[in-house]
Design a protein around this motif. Structure first.
Motif, PDB file in Angstrom:
ATOM      1  N   VAL A  63     -19.042  -9.149   4.857  1.00  0.00           N
ATOM      2  CA  VAL A  63     -17.769  -8.760   6.224  1.00  0.00           C
ATOM      3  C   VAL A  63     -18.217  -7.028   6.102  1.00  0.00           C
ATOM      4  CG1 VAL A  63     -15.797  -9.346   6.898  1.00  0.00           C
ATOM      5  CG2 VAL A  63     -16.947 -10.843   6.691  1.00  0.00           C
ATOM      6  N   HIS A  64     -17.676  -6.320   6.948  1.00  0.00           N
ATOM      7  CA  HIS A  64     -17.328  -5.035   7.215  1.00  0.00           C
ATOM      8  C   HIS A  64     -15.632  -5.405   7.169  1.00  0.00           C
ATOM      9  CE1 HIS A  64     -17.497  -0.427   8.331  1.00  0.00           C
ATOM     10  NE2 HIS A  64     -16.268  -0.606   7.277  1.00  0.00           N
ATOM     11  N   LEU A  65     -14.911  -5.159   5.914  1.00  0.00           N
ATOM     12  CA  LEU A  65     -13.147  -5.467   5.581  1.00  0.00           C
ATOM     13  C   LEU A  65     -12.517  -4.361   6.148  1.00  0.00           C
ATOM     14  CD1 LEU A  65     -11.704  -7.979   6.164  1.00  0.00           C
ATOM     15  CD2 LEU A  65     -11.854  -8.019   3.028  1.00  0.00           C
ATOM     16  N   PHE A  66     -12.034  -4.274   6.649  1.00  0.00           N
ATOM     17  CA  PHE A  66     -10.519  -3.826   6.828  1.00  0.00           C
ATOM     18  C   PHE A  66      -9.227  -4.368   6.529  1.00  0.00           C
ATOM     19  CE2 PHE A  66     -14.076  -1.989   9.381  1.00  0.00           C
ATOM     20  CZ  PHE A  66     -13.608  -0.121   9.415  1.00  0.00           C
ATOM     21  N   VAL A  67      -8.397  -4.003   5.379  1.00  0.00           N
ATOM     22  CA  VAL A  67      -7.107  -4.767   5.069  1.00  0.00           C
ATOM     23  C   VAL A  67      -5.890  -3.561   5.471  1.00  0.00           C
ATOM     24  CG1 VAL A  67      -5.964  -5.815   3.752  1.00  0.00           C
ATOM     25  CG2 VAL A  67      -8.129  -5.654   3.749  1.00  0.00           C
ATOM     26  N   LEU A  68      -4.821  -4.259   6.343  1.00  0.00           N
ATOM     27  CA  LEU A  68      -3.970  -3.347   6.206  1.00  0.00           C
ATOM     28  C   LEU A  68      -2.586  -4.360   6.041  1.00  0.00           C
ATOM     29  CD1 LEU A  68      -2.277  -2.159   9.946  1.00  0.00           C
ATOM     30  CD2 LEU A  68      -0.849  -2.753   8.812  1.00  0.00           C
ATOM     31  N   PRO A  69      -2.013  -4.087   5.080  1.00  0.00           N
ATOM     32  CA  PRO A  69      -0.957  -4.863   4.183  1.00  0.00           C
ATOM     33  C   PRO A  69       0.210  -4.848   5.265  1.00  0.00           C
ATOM     34  CG  PRO A  69      -1.404  -3.412   3.085  1.00  0.00           C
ATOM     35  CD  PRO A  69      -2.490  -2.890   3.640  1.00  0.00           C
ATOM     36  N   MET A  70       1.290  -3.634   5.627  1.00  0.00           N
ATOM     37  CA  MET A  70       2.169  -4.022   5.626  1.00  0.00           C
ATOM     38  C   MET A  70       1.588  -2.892   7.022  1.00  0.00           C
ATOM     39  SD  MET A  70       5.928  -2.092   3.504  1.00  0.00           S
ATOM     40  CE  MET A  70       5.498  -3.089   2.242  1.00  0.00           C
ATOM     41  N   TYR A  71       1.959  -3.451   8.648  1.00  0.00           N
ATOM     42  CA  TYR A  71       1.831  -3.333   9.632  1.00  0.00           C
ATOM     43  C   TYR A  71       3.775  -2.467   9.745  1.00  0.00           C
ATOM     44  CZ  TYR A  71       1.520  -3.254  14.406  1.00  0.00           C
ATOM     45  OH  TYR A  71       1.504  -2.825  15.614  1.00  0.00           O
ATOM     46  N   ASN A  72       4.323  -3.001   9.961  1.00  0.00           N
ATOM     47  CA  ASN A  72       6.240  -2.806   9.793  1.00  0.00           C
ATOM     48  C   ASN A  72       6.994  -2.387   9.183  1.00  0.00           C
ATOM     49  OD1 ASN A  72       8.433  -2.409  11.394  1.00  0.00           O
ATOM     50  ND2 ASN A  72       8.077  -4.739  11.906  1.00  0.00           N
ATOM     51  N   PRO A  73       5.994  -1.421   8.407  1.00  0.00           N
ATOM     52  CA  PRO A  73       6.980  -0.975   7.596  1.00  0.00           C
ATOM     53  C   PRO A  73       8.296  -0.378   7.165  1.00  0.00           C
ATOM     54  CG  PRO A  73       5.070   1.207   7.662  1.00  0.00           C
ATOM     55  CD  PRO A  73       5.464  -0.080   8.489  1.00  0.00           C
ATOM     56  N   ASP A  74       8.951  -0.313   8.679  1.00  0.00           N
ATOM     57  CA  ASP A  74      10.260   0.736   8.830  1.00  0.00           C
ATOM     58  C   ASP A  74      11.262  -1.053   8.646  1.00  0.00           C
ATOM     59  OD1 ASP A  74       9.424   3.137   8.841  1.00  0.00           O
ATOM     60  OD2 ASP A  74       9.203   2.817  11.555  1.00  0.00           O
ATOM     61  N   GLY A  75      10.033  -2.465   9.650  1.00  0.00           N
ATOM     62  CA  GLY A  75      11.127  -3.221   9.614  1.00  0.00           C
ATOM     63  C   GLY A  75      11.544  -4.077   7.898  1.00  0.00           C
ATOM     64  N   TYR A  76       9.933  -4.225   7.314  1.00  0.00           N
ATOM     65  CA  TYR A  76      10.118  -4.099   5.680  1.00  0.00           C
ATOM     66  C   TYR A  76      11.185  -3.946   5.054  1.00  0.00           C
ATOM     67  CZ  TYR A  76       8.372  -5.604   0.971  1.00  0.00           C
ATOM     68  OH  TYR A  76       7.922  -6.050   0.548  1.00  0.00           O
ATOM     69  N   MET A  77      11.179  -2.296   4.513  1.00  0.00           N
ATOM     70  CA  MET A  77      11.950  -1.950   4.314  1.00  0.00           C
ATOM     71  C   MET A  77      13.965  -1.734   5.520  1.00  0.00           C
ATOM     72  SD  MET A  77      11.300  -0.532   1.737  1.00  0.00           S
ATOM     73  CE  MET A  77      11.569   0.676   1.591  1.00  0.00           C
ATOM     74  N   ASN A  78      14.369  -2.052   6.352  1.00  0.00           N
ATOM     75  CA  ASN A  78      15.414  -2.432   6.899  1.00  0.00           C
ATOM     76  C   ASN A  78      15.801  -4.160   6.937  1.00  0.00           C
ATOM     77  OD1 ASN A  78      16.048   0.635   7.094  1.00  0.00           O
ATOM     78  ND2 ASN A  78      14.734   0.374   8.723  1.00  0.00           N
ATOM     79  N   ASN A  79      14.594  -4.652   6.128  1.00  0.00           N
ATOM     80  CA  ASN A  79      14.705  -6.001   6.416  1.00  0.00           C
ATOM     81  C   ASN A  79      15.130  -6.299   7.401  1.00  0.00           C
ATOM     82  OD1 ASN A  79      14.449  -8.712   4.461  1.00  0.00           O
ATOM     83  ND2 ASN A  79      16.617  -8.413   4.047  1.00  0.00           N
TER      84      ASN A  79
END
Length: 198
Positions: A111-127
């Motif tokens: 597999v030619h793999l792409f990994v995007l672990p945190m798509y919404n960092p603004d939402g994450y950091m603002n919980n």
């Protein structure tokens, strides 16, 4: 698990596995991804664009395979944190354990793999679920019933970046990790307003 927005950044020796009982916030993830790329020559780190609050939406491409392209992403909802942590752990395992785990080696070989672990960092950091505009990114993509022309016009910046990136690739499969429920969605699984689904 420790709080999401803890300020302690784990300092790791080369090859040292992070403490997976502590969720990484955005600054911690950025440090971790840069360190991981320095340890794993098969990883290439880039950004598909920036969020409303100016955070990069990081993605790792796993180099060396011309097989079918696959995208794995997490944290489309800022308050669903498990998917991003899972993908960060997966990246560590893929780098450090593929020589002993045949399942990981098979992924690297096929597999030619792409990994995007945190798509919404603004939402994450603002919980919170939505982005900095408090928009649910998962509900902001074009919908065959409400926006059938598949255009990014009028969509949130994160959605525009995701659509541009996905449109520039030839993904055979894409996974978006959520948290809180066991659900398997499929492409275009929406129904016209006023009707019932399956």
């Amino acid at each position: 698990m420790e709080a999401l927005n803890n300020t302690h950044i784990q300092t790791l020796a080369i090859g040292e596995e992070p403490n997976w009982n502590v969720f990484m916030n955005y600054p911690q993830m950025e440090v971790y991804l840069n360190q991981l790329v320095s340890e794993c020559p098969m990883y290439q780190l880039s950004s598909i664009g920036q969020t409303i609050q100016g955070r990069d939406i990081f993605i790792i491409e796993v180099l060396g395979n011309n097989g079918p392209e696959a995208l794995m992403a997490g944290n489309i909802h800022g308050d669903e944190t498990t998917g991003g942590q899972l993908l960060l752990h997966f990246l560590w395992d893929l780098c450090h354990n593929s020589n002993t785990d045949p399942r990981l080696l098979e992924i690297l070989d096929t597999v030619h793999l792409f990994v995007l672990p945190m798509y919404n960092p603004d939402g994450y950091m603002n919980n919170r679920r939505g982005n900095a505009n408090n928009q649910d990114l998962n509900r902001n993509f074009p919908n065959r019933y409400t926006s059938p022309n598949d255009t990014p016009v009028g969509k949130q910046p994160e959605v525009q970046h995701y659509m541009a990136f996905a449109g520039s690739r030839n993904f055979r499969v894409s996974l978006m990790y959520h948290g809180g429920a066991l659900v398997a969605n499929y492409a275009y699984d929406s129904v016209p307003q006023g009707t019932q689904g399956i």
